[in-house]
Each structure stands twice: as structure tokens, then as C-alpha cells.
Design an enzyme around this catalytic site. Structure first.
Site, PDB file in Angstrom:
ATOM      1  N   GLY A 165       5.581   3.201  -0.014  1.00  0.00           N
ATOM      2  CA  GLY A 165       6.188   4.015  -1.063  1.00  0.00           C
ATOM      3  C   GLY A 165       5.393   3.875  -2.341  1.00  0.00           C
ATOM      4  O   GLY A 165       4.177   3.743  -2.306  1.00  0.00           O
ATOM      5  N   SER A 209       0.839  -1.198   0.000  1.00  0.00           N
ATOM      6  CA  SER A 209       0.000   0.000   0.000  1.00  0.00           C
ATOM      7  C   SER A 209       0.871   1.245   0.000  1.00  0.00           C
ATOM      8  O   SER A 209       2.098   1.153   0.005  1.00  0.00           O
ATOM      9  CB  SER A 209      -0.909   0.003   1.233  1.00  0.00           C
ATOM     10  OG  SER A 209      -0.125   0.183   2.396  1.00  0.00           O
ATOM     11  N   LYS A 210       0.241   2.395   0.016  1.00  0.00           N
ATOM     12  CA  LYS A 210       0.954   3.673  -0.073  1.00  0.00           C
ATOM     13  C   LYS A 210       2.085   3.778   0.950  1.00  0.00           C
ATOM     14  O   LYS A 210       3.112   4.380   0.681  1.00  0.00           O
ATOM     15  CB  LYS A 210       0.007   4.863   0.141  1.00  0.00           C
ATOM     16  CG  LYS A 210      -1.426   4.639  -0.260  1.00  0.00           C
ATOM     17  CD  LYS A 210      -1.654   4.654  -1.765  1.00  0.00           C
ATOM     18  CE  LYS A 210      -3.036   4.094  -2.112  1.00  0.00           C
ATOM     19  NZ  LYS A 210      -3.147   2.627  -1.970  1.00  0.00           N
ATOM     20  N   ARG A 211       1.861   3.212   2.126  1.00  0.00           N
ATOM     21  CA  ARG A 211       2.902   3.360   3.142  1.00  0.00           C
ATOM     22  C   ARG A 211       4.220   2.733   2.718  1.00  0.00           C
ATOM     23  O   ARG A 211       5.257   3.041   3.276  1.00  0.00           O
ATOM     24  CB  ARG A 211       2.567   2.726   4.492  1.00  0.00           C
ATOM     25  CG  ARG A 211       1.205   2.482   4.782  1.00  0.00           C
ATOM     26  CD  ARG A 211       0.954   1.783   6.105  1.00  0.00           C
ATOM     27  NE  ARG A 211       0.516   0.419   5.848  1.00  0.00           N
ATOM     28  CZ  ARG A 211       1.187  -0.623   6.167  1.00  0.00           C
ATOM     29  NH1 ARG A 211       2.324  -0.513   6.767  1.00  0.00           N
ATOM     30  NH2 ARG A 211       0.719  -1.818   5.874  1.00  0.00           N
TER      31      ARG A 211
END
Length: 491
Positions: free
Chosen positions: A261, A257-259
RNA sequence: GGCCCGUUCGUCUAGCGGUUUAGGACACCGCCCUCUCAAGGCGGAGGUCACGGGUUCGAAUCCCGUACGGGCUACCA
């Protein structure tokens, strides 16, 4: 292969965001499988959710797929016999499919109110029971149901699943035989009270009508498959072969996911990865050619890809390995291809324009061998070769301290200047190398002292691409000017 | 809660009952090369094949459990 039915596969993203790494891998497998089996690759956009879908996202996904080189035979932009390929343009098809189900007696209206359903669900959950629909509308007399519909009573349409079956099982190409007890399945909703069809319904209708032979998709759909098989059967259409793909995880083992990167294909494009490298790396995330080969180009994928070598367990996305793969593709690029790929980055950072690159083409191409083994991505090039541009360069403090500040370095720079000023010295890296080594010998110091002082003076840093080749690119005039500018900092 | 699925070096994987002292790649460490950094060459460390039981002459490979992880269980897709 002696298949009577033609191979037809599809990639069916829903445009609720841009193309994700996971989606890209699914697309690659479909694309490669189609090619390896002389089949057809279909792109279908699942944009039925008006709140989360957008035309921009669709355009974005299409752009990313094109960039990756995953061209489809049928779909948006290319067209095809079995379109349209946007679900929002297929509502009449779904109406007909529902009518077909009604005729076959495999769908029935449900008049239960949403909150009523919700309460029953909560109660079942509280009682630790499986919360399946209790089928209370299944046995309403058809005439009565018809009257209620005509009277305008809100209703959904549910699938009338066969109750006389013990279990539904199917043979997944990746997971093998998967069996689900029938009591886990319920008469799920096909069409909502607002007339909109649901995912599990439309996906079957589309895959059947588009004559998809193999459904290759994420394993979040594995549990949905038995339901969908029931829809195919209710519709009287053949069931495709299923192959589910495990998901891609972040370095912490959690769903990507976005976390973690960058997760979108577009982000990797901007970061300077080559599409061939991304395709190669992603293809290997859950699939292997032979367990040995790591560099597999698109042509090899298109002929050698097979579903039976897909692994069942989830894979962790490793950017370090992607970097390595990308670099090995950069090395294959050659100077001309390299400059072409680099150009957008040169323009973005204002280092050069397309016209300038065209004019000084060979100068730019000469940079290629100096940087290709020092960068992993295209975006790393500019910071590395920045010093080759412009008249002056800023000196890194630490480098000055280490390689220029030492006693006698000022004098050394003077000698270097004198040496390089000599018009008889050919401005070419081998000649420069010989001359500078001669100077070191003359002064009885290690060549390294000379090279490092000159490196810092001309490139601004004690770490740089090869020095002599850099001087060659810089030219005599700029080199001497930089030496002059560095002298005040020398010890 | 129920059901489904997964589990081989840090990571990606090879392995389909004996050819395995579990192979390759990335990352890591060392040496060589060398004007720095890389790249390259050579070498090294790293896995009791999640755990526990079976089956078998023999199991990472087959079966059953357990643990952990994930998915589905919506008038989302």
C-alpha cells in the site's frame, strides 16, 4: 555534554523517488538528534545518478520534509557555509578529493576492462571464492601508468587500501562494535572511467567536508561503513560516529514496498494523516522514550531524543496504530484547527469552498465534536458528514428495511413531523431530545425506535454521528423536507 | 559462496544478572455508558523471551553454536 566538536548531522536522500516512510524516519531521527544536542541538521541531495534522479523528485522530497516540519539548518533553499548541498554541483570537490588521494599515494589508476573484471568475478564466484578485485593494476609503475593515461587509455581510479591491517572495526552507536576482516574489502573504484565518482567515495568526501559528526542512516549501509572508513583515513579526515537504523517492514515481514500500500509520505498526507501524528508514529518505530509513552510531540522529541534508545531489530509498519495515533492528534486539534485541516478535503470533494467555510465558520466548527472521535484520518470525514450537506439525502436500502419499513413507521413519521413543525419547539439538541423522548413515551415505544426512524429519514443511514446535534446543524426546514421525502418508504 | 547484522505477546516496544508471577501501547474479546456508530471507563485473553548448549547460587539479560530473516559482496545509491 562536553563535546568539543559541534554536533552536525545530515539527511542525504537520493531523489530517485519521493520521500519514503523509511527515509522519513531517518530524517526524523537526524532532525531530533540535532535539536536534542543543539546541533545542526543538514540536508544534502545525492543526485549523482542522472538516470534515476530528477529535479521533480528533489522538489517532492523537500515538500514532504517541510510538510513533516523537519526543517534543516543547511541545505537546498536555506543555503549554508559548507554547500553546495546538491551533489551534482560538487563534482569539482570530488576532483579535488581524488587529487588529494593521488598526492597522498592512496589512489591508483586501473586499466582493467569491465568485462575482464566481470569474468574474474564470475570465475571466483564459481570457485566459491570471495570475488574481490585481484589488485592487478595496483603495482603498475607510476610512470608507466601516467603514460597510459596520457595516451588516453580508459581507466578508473581505485582506493589503495592498507594491506597490513587485520580488520577494520568501528563502534556503531546502535549496533556496537562491528568488525570486518580486511580480506572482505577490496580496492574499490572511487572514480569511474567516465570520470564520475562513486557513491562510497562521494559520501565520505561530503560528510567530511560538511563536518558531519554523526552519520545516522539506514542499516543497508552498515556493510559499506568499513570501506568508507578507509576512505576517510586515506583522505586524512576524521571519521564520524556512525549510527545505523534497522529497516521498516510491511505487515508480512518483508521489506516495505508498494505492494503493502502507501509507502510515500505524500500518500499519507493525501490520506489525511496529520504531519505531527506521522512524525510521532514513525519516531516510535524503532525508538522509545521510556517504553510507556506513545504520544510524543515534536517538542518532546526535540529535547528527549537519544540514539541509545534505538532498537536493532527491524520494525513492522502498523497502519492501525498509526490510525490510533492520528486520531489522538485530531482530538488535540480543537475545532478551529480541525476545520483548517479539513478544508482541503471539503474543496476536493466539492462540498464547500474556502469562502463558504469562512462565511459559515461556526457551523463547520460545530461538526468537529461530532466526527472527531469517529474518524482516524481527515479523508474519512466527508463520507461521514456528507448527509449534512444539501437539501436531500439518499436512503440506504438496508437501513430503510431495518428502521423505516416496519409497520406503523409511516404514522410515527407523521407524529414526528407534527412535533418538529411546532414553532414553539426550540431547535436545539437538548430540547429536541426531550420532545422526541416524550413522543416515545406517549406512543409507548422505546426511544430508540423513534431515534432510528428519524435518523434514517434525515441522515439516510442507520449509523450516523449523533442525531440531535445533526438535526440542529441541518435546520428545521431541511429536516422536515427529508422527513417528507422519506415517508413513501415507511411502513 | 564469503563477510556483517538481527531474533521479547499478532504488531510497536520496556527490560542492560536477582525488585519479573516478563511491564506498557495498538489490535482483539467481554462488561459498563448509550439514540446508532464511535469515543471513554473497567476487566480479559495473548509471550516455554527463535532453538540448543554453557558460565553463574541465579539468565530474556553474559559466552558459544544452530535455525530463520536481512544487508553487503557492482565502473547503483
Amino acid at each position: 555534554m562536553s563535546n568539543q566538536t559541534p554536533i552536525r548531522v545530515r539527511f542525504a536522500p537520493s531523489p530517485t523517488g519521493n520521500l519514503h516512510i523509511g527515509g522519513a524516519r531517518t530524517a526524523i531521527y537526524n532532525w531530533a538528534f540535532a535539536h536534542a544536542n543543539e546541533g545542526t541538521f543538514v540536508l544534502r541531495i545525492e543526485d549523482t545518478d542522472p538516470l534515476r534522479s530528477s529535479a521533480e523528485n528533489t522538489a517532492q522530497i523537500i515538500r514532504s520534509l517541510r510538510w513533516l516540519g523537519l526543517n534543516w539548518d543547511e541545505g537546498p533553499e536555506t543555503g549554508g557555509e559548507l554547500g553546495p548541498y546538491l551533489q551534482t554541483e560538487r563534482f569539482d570537490t570530488y576532483d579535488k578529493a581524488l587529487a588529494r588521494l593521488q598526492e597522498r599515494g592512496n589512489a591508483y589508476p586501473c586499466f582493467c576492462a569491465p568485462e575482464e573484471l566481470h569474468n574474474k568475478r564470475e570465475a571466483a564466484l564459481a570457485a566459491k571464492q570471495n570475488p574481490v578485485y585481484d589488485r592487478c593494476c595496483r603495482d603498475i609503475d607510476p610512470d608507466e601508468a601516467q603514460q597510459r593515461i596520457v595516451a588516453g587509455e580508459p581507466h578508473t581510479w581505485r582506493l589503495k587500501i592498507p594491506l597490513d591491517r587485520g580488520a577494520i572495526s568501528f563502534d556503531d552507536t546502535v549496533y556496537g562494535t562491528v568488525t570486518v576482516p580486511l580480506e572482505q574489502l577490496d580496492d574499490f573504484i572511487l572514480v569511474r572511467s567516465d570520470g564520475k565518482p562513486t557513491y562510497n567515495f562521494v559520501v565520505c568526501v561530503d560528510d567530511a567536508l560538511m563536518q558531519i559528526s554523526h552519520v545516522i542512516r539506514g542499516d543497508d549501509h552498515l556493510s559499506n561503513t568499513p570501506k568508507q572508513i578507509l576512505v576517510y583515513e586515506a583522505l586524512g579526515y576524521p571519521t564520524p560516529q556512525f549510527a545505523h537504523l534497522s529497516m521498516i517492514l510491511g505487515s508480512d515481514g518483508k521489506r516495505l514496498s508498494k505492494r503493502h500500500g502507501a509507502t510515500s509520505v505524500e500518500a499519507y498526507q493525501e490520506a489525511g494523516y496529520l504531519p505531527e501524528a506521522l512524525v510521532n508514529y514513525l519516531a516510535l518505530l524503532g525508538w522509545s522514550l521510556d517504553g510507556e509513552t506513545t504520544i510524543i510531540d515534536a517538542d518532546t522529541l526535540k529535547t528527549q531524543f537519544s540514539l541509545d534508545r534505538i532498537s536493532k531489530s527491524p520494525a513492522v509498519f502498523d497502519e492501525k496504530k498509526l490510525d490510533w495515533v492520528n486520531q489522538s492528534y485530531l482530538k488535540e486539534l480543537g475545532s478551529a484547527g480541525f476545520v483548517d485541516a479539513w478544508l482541503p478535503y471539503l474543496e476536493a470533494d466539492g462540498l464547500a469552498t474556502a469562502a463558504k467555510v469562512a462565511e459559515k465558520r461556526s457551523w463547520f466548527e460545530d461538526i468537529y465534536p461530532l466526527v472527531v472521535e469517529r474518524v482516524h484520518t481527515l479523508s474519512e470525514i466527508n463520507p461521514l458528514v456528507n448527509y449534512l450537506f444539501g437539501e436531500t439525502v439518499s436512503l440506504d436500502e438496508k437501513s430503510v428495511e431495518k428502521c423505516l419499513a416496519g409497520e406503523g413507521t409511516g404514522e410515527l413519521l407523521e407524529s414526528i413531523t407534527a412535533l418538529l413543525q411546532d414553532e414553539n419547539l426550540k431547535w436545539e439538541h437538548e430540547a429536541l431530545d426531550t420532545a422526541l423522548r416524550g413522543l416515545a413515551e406517549q406512543r409507548d415505544i422505546k426511544p430508540k425506535i423513534v431515534f432510528q426512524a428519524l435518523r434514517v429519514a434525515t441522515s439516510g443511514n442507520m449509523v450516523s454521528p449523533p442525531l440531535l446535534e445533526s438535526l440542529e446543524l441541518l435546520g428545521r426546514e431541511v429536516t422536515l423536507a427529508r422527513l417528507e421525502a422519506a415517508k413513501p418508504f415507511a411502513g
